[in-house]
Write a protein that holds these residues in place. Structure first.
Motif, PDB file in Angstrom:
ATOM      1  N   TRP A   1       0.841  -1.199   0.000  1.00 38.47           N
ATOM      2  CA  TRP A   1       0.000   0.000   0.000  1.00 38.47           C
ATOM      3  C   TRP A   1       0.879   1.254   0.000  1.00 38.47           C
ATOM      4  CZ3 TRP A   1      -4.989   0.069   3.442  1.00 38.47           C
ATOM      5  CH2 TRP A   1      -5.761   1.205   3.162  1.00 38.47           C
TER       6      TRP A   1
ATOM      7  N   GLY B   1      -7.256   0.259  -1.381  1.00 37.23           N
ATOM      8  CA  GLY B   1      -6.719  -0.196  -0.107  1.00 37.23           C
ATOM      9  C   GLY B   1      -7.840  -0.446   0.887  1.00 37.23           C
TER      10      GLY B   1
ATOM     11  N   ALA C   1      -1.066  -6.619   2.388  1.00 35.40           N
ATOM     12  CA  ALA C   1      -0.095  -5.580   2.046  1.00 35.40           C
ATOM     13  C   ALA C   1       1.318  -5.952   2.448  1.00 35.40           C
ATOM     14  CB  ALA C   1      -0.486  -4.255   2.701  1.00 35.40           C
TER      15      ALA C   1
ATOM     16  N   ILE D   1      -4.584  -4.919  -0.103  1.00 35.89           N
ATOM     17  CA  ILE D   1      -4.601  -4.237  -1.398  1.00 35.89           C
ATOM     18  C   ILE D   1      -5.417  -5.070  -2.386  1.00 35.89           C
ATOM     19  CG2 ILE D   1      -3.168  -3.776  -3.432  1.00 35.89           C
ATOM     20  CD1 ILE D   1      -2.991  -1.542  -1.560  1.00 35.89           C
TER      21      ILE D   1
END
Length: 372
Positions: A143, A161, A191, A223
């Protein structure tokens, strides 16, 4: 330093990539010149216990010998625990600086390549191979990495996200957002995991919910990426402030995507080195890889992964890996092998880059009084 470089190798770790790390450590130990290096193995067990072995040269022939325990049964190498899990006894770890000249950390995933181990080595004031605290942390967190790449103007696929806390309170809202902004299929990733652990390809709302829940088991930050029809291309970067790049390689996955099974258990995946791509695509990848490496303030080594949509000739950066797989049969060493830098030479260069980076940092003053 004495006649030999005292090289410490920290491997293992509390992660799903523990076994991969052991294989990497063994590969390095077997590749280095015993006349040039004295190796000190440091095993971080799955429970977090640190165990340091005695210096060894040419004595470690298989992975099982690297499973150092406090008793070190059958190895004769262990000297006892450096740090007990949760014990907070960091001083013996910091004391490694008296016994080694440089560290090669090959712990993959969380607590290995995310800046935490690097921070410990910074406190110990020991030169170490690879990225520093900042670059390691940014390179690990997909992220944050995407935010930095966006700031650097690097093209990426669309993404969303998701925090695990929101997943627990607004699941339908997240699904609606992903369908609206990304559509299907899409990829869902924790992430902060490496080696494609916890990644899923979702083609339906039901698969999306399952994928989000799986990713949330590995990390609180998730993500979700838009799918693009593309070829997966990778390149290696080597250096500190002055860098060189390898040839470009291609991952041709037998499965729908290059997951953990494909990476480490074969599963029919083919690595094509060099990739059969137009010269302008290879050049674009080189330029973007260096830009990405510099954007996160990388050092030592990185593998940078890309998507190339052959139909519209568009390149997208996927991610940067600051501690890529490093056995002789991993993509990063193979890319440099094709560029004329063999495995043992690659290790030599990385060790020297670590020493140079540490020496450069010693030029920093730590107090205003030192200006006088």
């Amino acid at each position: 330093m004495g006649n030999k470089i005292r090289l410490g190798i920290i491997y293992g770790g509390k992660s799903s990539e523990h076994e991969v790390s052991l294989r990497t450590a063994l590969s390095i130990i077997n590749a280095v010149d015993p006349e040039k290096y004295e190796i000190t193995p440091v095993h971080v067990q799955l429970d977090g216990t640190w165990v340091k072995g005695k210096p060894a040269a040419g004595q470690i022939t298989h992975v099982e010998m690297l499973r150092l325990a406090e008793s070190a049964a059958g190895t004769g190498m262990a000297e006892g625990a450096l740090q007990q899990a949760g014990g907070g006894k960091a001083a013996p770890v910091l004391a490694l600086g008296r016994e080694v000249d440089v560290i090669f950390p090959v712990i993959h995933g969380p607590n290995g390549e995310d800046g935490t181990l690097q921070g410990l080595l910074e406190l110990a004031d020991i030169p170490y191979v690879g990225a520093g605290v900042l670059a390691s942390a940014v390179g690990m967190d997909k992220w944050m990495m995407k935010n930095v790449f966006a700031q650097a103007g690097l093209p990426q696929v669309n993404y969303v996200g998701v925090l695990r806390s929101r997943l627990q309170s607004d699941l339908q809202g997240i699904v609606d957002q992903i369908e609206r902004e990304l559509g299907y299929p899409c990829f869902v990733k924790p992430a902060n995991m490496g080696s494609s652990v916890g990644i899923s390809k979702a083609k339906t709302p039901e698969e999306l919910v399952n994928a989000l829940q799986l990713a949330a088991r590995f990390d609180r930050r998730i993500i979700v990426e838009q799918y693009v029809k593309a070829r997966e291309l990778e390149i290696g970067v080597l250096g500190n402030e002055q860098v060189i790049t390898s040839v470009v390689g291609e991952v041709i996955a037998a499965k729908e995507f290059y997951d953990y099974e494909a990476k480490y258990k074969g599963a029919g995946t083919e690595l094509q080195i060099p990739a059969q791509i137009p010269a302008h695509v290879a050049e674009g990848i080189r330029e973007m890889a260096v830009k990405a490496f510099q954007a996160i303030d990388g050092s030592g080594l990185s593998r940078v992964d890309f998507f190339w949509n052959e139909e519209n000739d568009r390149l997208y950066i996927n991610e940067i890996n600051t501690m890529p797989g490093f056995t002789p049969y991993s993509m990063y060493p193979m890319l440099f092998q094709a560029a004329g830098i063999g495995y043992a030479e690659l290790i030599d260069r990385l060790v020297q880059l670590a020493i140079e980076r540490h020496a450069d940092k010693q030029q920093n003053i730590i107090a205003a009084e030192e200006l006088d």
